[in-house]
Design a protein around this motif. Structure first.
Motif, PDB file in Angstrom:
ATOM      1  N   ARG A   3       0.823  -1.212   0.000  1.00 19.13           N
ATOM      2  CA  ARG A   3       0.000   0.000   0.000  1.00 19.13           C
ATOM      3  C   ARG A   3       0.859   1.265   0.000  1.00 19.13           C
ATOM      4  O   ARG A   3       0.602   2.213   0.742  1.00 19.13           O
ATOM      5  N   SER A   4       1.868   1.267  -0.823  1.00 14.55           N
ATOM      6  CA  SER A   4       2.749   2.427  -0.926  1.00 14.55           C
ATOM      7  C   SER A   4       2.087   3.501  -1.778  1.00 14.55           C
ATOM      8  O   SER A   4       1.367   3.208  -2.741  1.00 14.55           O
ATOM      9  N   THR A   5       2.345   4.747  -1.444  1.00  9.48           N
ATOM     10  CA  THR A   5       1.822   5.870  -2.231  1.00  9.48           C
ATOM     11  C   THR A   5       2.767   6.262  -3.361  1.00  9.48           C
ATOM     12  O   THR A   5       2.435   7.118  -4.171  1.00  9.48           O
ATOM     13  N   LEU A   6       3.951   5.660  -3.400  1.00  7.15           N
ATOM     14  CA  LEU A   6       4.904   5.972  -4.454  1.00  7.15           C
ATOM     15  C   LEU A   6       4.520   5.261  -5.749  1.00  7.15           C
ATOM     16  O   LEU A   6       3.878   4.218  -5.742  1.00  7.15           O
ATOM     17  N   SER A   7       4.955   5.825  -6.875  1.00  7.73           N
ATOM     18  CA  SER A   7       4.660   5.226  -8.176  1.00  7.73           C
ATOM     19  C   SER A   7       5.502   3.975  -8.383  1.00  7.73           C
ATOM     20  O   SER A   7       6.549   3.775  -7.740  1.00  7.73           O
ATOM     21  N   VAL A   8       5.060   3.140  -9.327  1.00  8.88           N
ATOM     22  CA  VAL A   8       5.815   1.938  -9.671  1.00  8.88           C
ATOM     23  C   VAL A   8       7.194   2.317 -10.197  1.00  8.88           C
ATOM     24  O   VAL A   8       8.200   1.669  -9.885  1.00  8.88           O
ATOM     25  N   LYS A   9       7.252   3.382 -10.989  1.00  4.39           N
ATOM     26  CA  LYS A   9       8.527   3.836 -11.534  1.00  4.39           C
ATOM     27  C   LYS A   9       9.500   4.203 -10.423  1.00  4.39           C
ATOM     28  O   LYS A   9      10.675   3.790 -10.440  1.00  4.39           O
ATOM     29  N   THR A  10       9.035   4.957  -9.430  1.00  5.60           N
ATOM     30  CA  THR A  10       9.905   5.359  -8.322  1.00  5.60           C
ATOM     31  C   THR A  10      10.389   4.147  -7.531  1.00  5.60           C
ATOM     32  O   THR A  10      11.573   4.042  -7.185  1.00  5.60           O
ATOM     33  N   LEU A  11       9.487   3.212  -7.269  1.00  4.04           N
ATOM     34  CA  LEU A  11       9.881   2.011  -6.538  1.00  4.04           C
ATOM     35  C   LEU A  11      10.869   1.168  -7.343  1.00  4.04           C
ATOM     36  O   LEU A  11      11.799   0.590  -6.776  1.00  4.04           O
ATOM     37  N   ALA A  12      10.675   1.121  -8.652  1.00  3.83           N
ATOM     38  CA  ALA A  12      11.605   0.355  -9.495  1.00  3.83           C
ATOM     39  C   ALA A  12      12.988   0.975  -9.473  1.00  3.83           C
ATOM     40  O   ALA A  12      14.005   0.255  -9.435  1.00  3.83           O
ATOM     41  N   LEU A  13      13.062   2.301  -9.487  1.00  3.30           N
ATOM     42  CA  LEU A  13      14.360   2.968  -9.428  1.00  3.30           C
ATOM     43  C   LEU A  13      15.048   2.704  -8.098  1.00  3.30           C
ATOM     44  O   LEU A  13      16.280   2.598  -8.026  1.00  3.30           O
ATOM     45  N   LYS A  14      14.253   2.606  -7.015  1.00  2.00           N
ATOM     46  CA  LYS A  14      14.841   2.315  -5.703  1.00  2.00           C
ATOM     47  C   LYS A  14      15.383   0.891  -5.637  1.00  2.00           C
ATOM     48  O   LYS A  14      16.354   0.627  -4.940  1.00  2.00           O
ATOM     49  N   MET A  15      14.762  -0.018  -6.385  1.00  6.29           N
ATOM     50  CA  MET A  15      15.185  -1.422  -6.366  1.00  6.29           C
ATOM     51  C   MET A  15      16.262  -1.722  -7.410  1.00  6.29           C
ATOM     52  O   MET A  15      16.826  -2.806  -7.418  1.00  6.29           O
ATOM     53  N   ALA A  16      16.545  -0.775  -8.301  1.00  3.96           N
ATOM     54  CA  ALA A  16      17.393  -1.052  -9.455  1.00  3.96           C
ATOM     55  C   ALA A  16      18.754  -1.606  -9.065  1.00  3.96           C
ATOM     56  O   ALA A  16      19.224  -2.612  -9.630  1.00  3.96           O
ATOM     57  N   TYR A  17      19.417  -0.969  -8.117  1.00  2.00           N
ATOM     58  CA  TYR A  17      20.788  -1.378  -7.778  1.00  2.00           C
ATOM     59  C   TYR A  17      20.845  -2.746  -7.102  1.00  2.00           C
ATOM     60  O   TYR A  17      21.899  -3.388  -7.104  1.00  2.00           O
TER      61      TYR A  17
END
Length: 499
Positions: free
Chosen positions: A362-376
């Motif tokens: 139930r995060s309010t962040l976008s999928v794109k933002t979460l994907a960038l956080k997980m990228a590394y």
């Protein structure tokens, strides 16, 4: 008539696949000691166990250490004092430029044999393989010894070369580096590289670099456009050594920074800044996987038999012999298209998985933002894929650089007295190779599972209650299944016979 066509196409495929059938990367026939599904289930079990450890055994308070990462300044250490005194960095820079120039010269004027010429072994194995692993161990040394950057600095001292004439558009981000990386991999896989061709490629890339630096300046070019710089910088994030070379900022000169940190902690210090960088990371994964897949018999049979008899025979010719030329052209397009699409297929899968995780936590962040956080967190997988697929080349051909450096042009010279060293053919033990590959891939995915878990707990901006451990753990199950899928597919590719 239909049966004769089938036999004819089968005969053509037999010619195409006439190389000895072997498990991937082994170079000889090898049957796995156990059925493949047992290895896959065992690897999946290891990942599940690591997920349980990350979720319940590791104290969650440790995840907040990312906000206060442990580091130790090494700038004044005795080892660095010795290195400065003896100008080790300057010597490495000279060797870097000399290596590039020698690569070009030997390809243009030396032996035409890929195995008897210095440049093929030095560039493809020592630099692109060996230096990749050194970057993951010792940090971003490439930023200080980048030969293209050093040549630009030399020209700038002569003709005021490094003066940006155009402002680099931020919207381009890392797309130019990704484009050059794609062209590089395409050449590696499909262009049939030779020493002479490699020299021409390096000359062209040097010219592109000069033009790019003249237009946008060295700072923008080597940050966003030079794919070598981006590639080695990403690998260096996993290193326990953080190295930032000295640089001029405005009118002041910033000193170099050398720090000791926990292994892989550099992956948690920041997020990927743009989708183009995420796609670059995914291409590091997908290009290696595709390199393995496109050599397998099952991949070739799918195109040359299944697709041909499915519908391509009506586009080319129902006579397999007449269809061969057109099918060969289509095969080149087929290969290049899948290579180009591969990182975007991975991106779609990653977005779907992270979208499901977003719903669960139930995060309010976008999928794109979460994907960038997980990228590394995907970089350890890219590294172990790279090592598992190619490390045997260092054992078999990489060691030959000791003899080739004495006779770089392949003309019977012996500059350093090592030209006759290590001449015997070295064949790795296939059982050891398979189990090393198995261990590398499993360990890499375990590290990525752990890092992804740390990112979720450590990020205060995900707008979830990190005290609700069950909800957070549930949100990470899609990522766990993705890692299991990556592991199983990577092992499956390595276990397939090639032809």
């Amino acid at each position: 008539m239909r049966r004769s066509h089938l036999m004819a196409m089968a005969w053509i495929c037999a010619l195409l696949l006439s190389a000895p059938v072997s498990a991937h990367s082994f170079g000889m026939v090898y049957s796995l000691p156990l059925p493949f599904h047992l290895y896959a289930w065992g690897a999946a079990a290891a990942l599940v166990c690591s997920f349980v450890v990350a979720a319940f055994v590791i104290p969650h308070s440790q995840s907040h250490d990312v906000a206060r990462p442990w580091t130790k300044d090494l700038s004044n250490s005795k080892l660095l004092f010795f290195a400065r005194r003896w100008r080790i960095l300057r010597q490495l820079q000279l060797l870097s430029v000399a290596g590039l120039l020698l690569c070009i010269a030997t390809g243009l004027f030396g032996n035409k044999s890929p195995y008897g010429n210095f440049n093929m072994t030095f560039f493809w194995i020592v630099v692109m393989l060996g230096f990749s692993y050194l970057s993951a161990l010792f940090g971003n040394l490439y930023a200080a010894i980048n030969p293209f950057m050093l040549l630009c600095r030399l020209i700038d001292k002569l003709v005021s070369f490094d003066r940006p004439r155009r402002r680099y558009d931020p919207r381009l981000a890392y797309w130019p580096a990704l484009l050059l990386y794609f062209i590089f991999i395409w050449i590696e896989l499909f262009a049939g590289s030779s020493p002479h061709f490699l020299s021409i490629m390096l000359l062209c890339y040097t010219l592109i670099t000069f033009i790019g630096v003249a237009l946008f300046g060295s700072q923008a070019w080597f940050r966003y456009c030079d794919f070598f710089s981006v590639f080695f910088r990403l690998l260096a994030l996993m290193s326990p050594i953080k190295y930032i070379p000295a640089a001029r900022v405005g009118q002041t000169r910033r000193a170099s920074i050398i720090e000791l940190r926990r292994p892989f902690s550099g992956l948690l210090e920041q997020s990927a800044e743009h989708v183009s960088l995420l796609v670059f990371i995914l291409f590091m994964l997908s290009s290696t996987a595709f390199d393995g897949l496109h050599e397998t018999i099952i991949w070739k049979q799918f195109f040359w038999l299944d697709l041909y008899h499915g519908f391509l025979q009506y586009y080319t010719s129902e006579n397999p012999f007449l269809a061969y030329a057109a099918m060969s052209d289509l095969y080149r397009y087929w290969q290049g298209t899948w290579l180009l699409l591969s990182p975007f297929i991975y991106l779609a899968i990653l977005f779907a998985v992270i979208g499901l995780s977003k719903v669960l936590m139930r995060s309010t962040l976008s999928v794109k933002t979460l994907a960038l956080k997980m990228a590394y967190s995907l970089l350890p997988i890219a590294l172990v894929y790279h090592i598992a697929h190619y490390y045997t080349l260092i054992e078999t051909q990489g060691i030959k650089i000791i003899s080739l450096v004495s006779d770089p042009f392949g003309c019977g010279q012996n500059w350093f007295g090592t030209a006759k060293w290590l001449q015997r053919v070295f064949i790795p033990d296939v059982s050891i190779t398979w189990h090393v590959q198995l261990g590398l891939i499993v360990v890499g995915h375990i590290i990525s599972v752990y890092l992804a878990h740390k990112v979720v707990f450590a990020d205060a901006n995900t707008n979830i209650d990190t005290n609700n451990v069950a909800k957070v753990n549930l949100s990470q199950l899609p990522m766990l299944f993705l890692m299991i899928g990556f592991t199983a597919s990577g092992l499956w590719i390595l276990s397939q016979p090639v032809g």
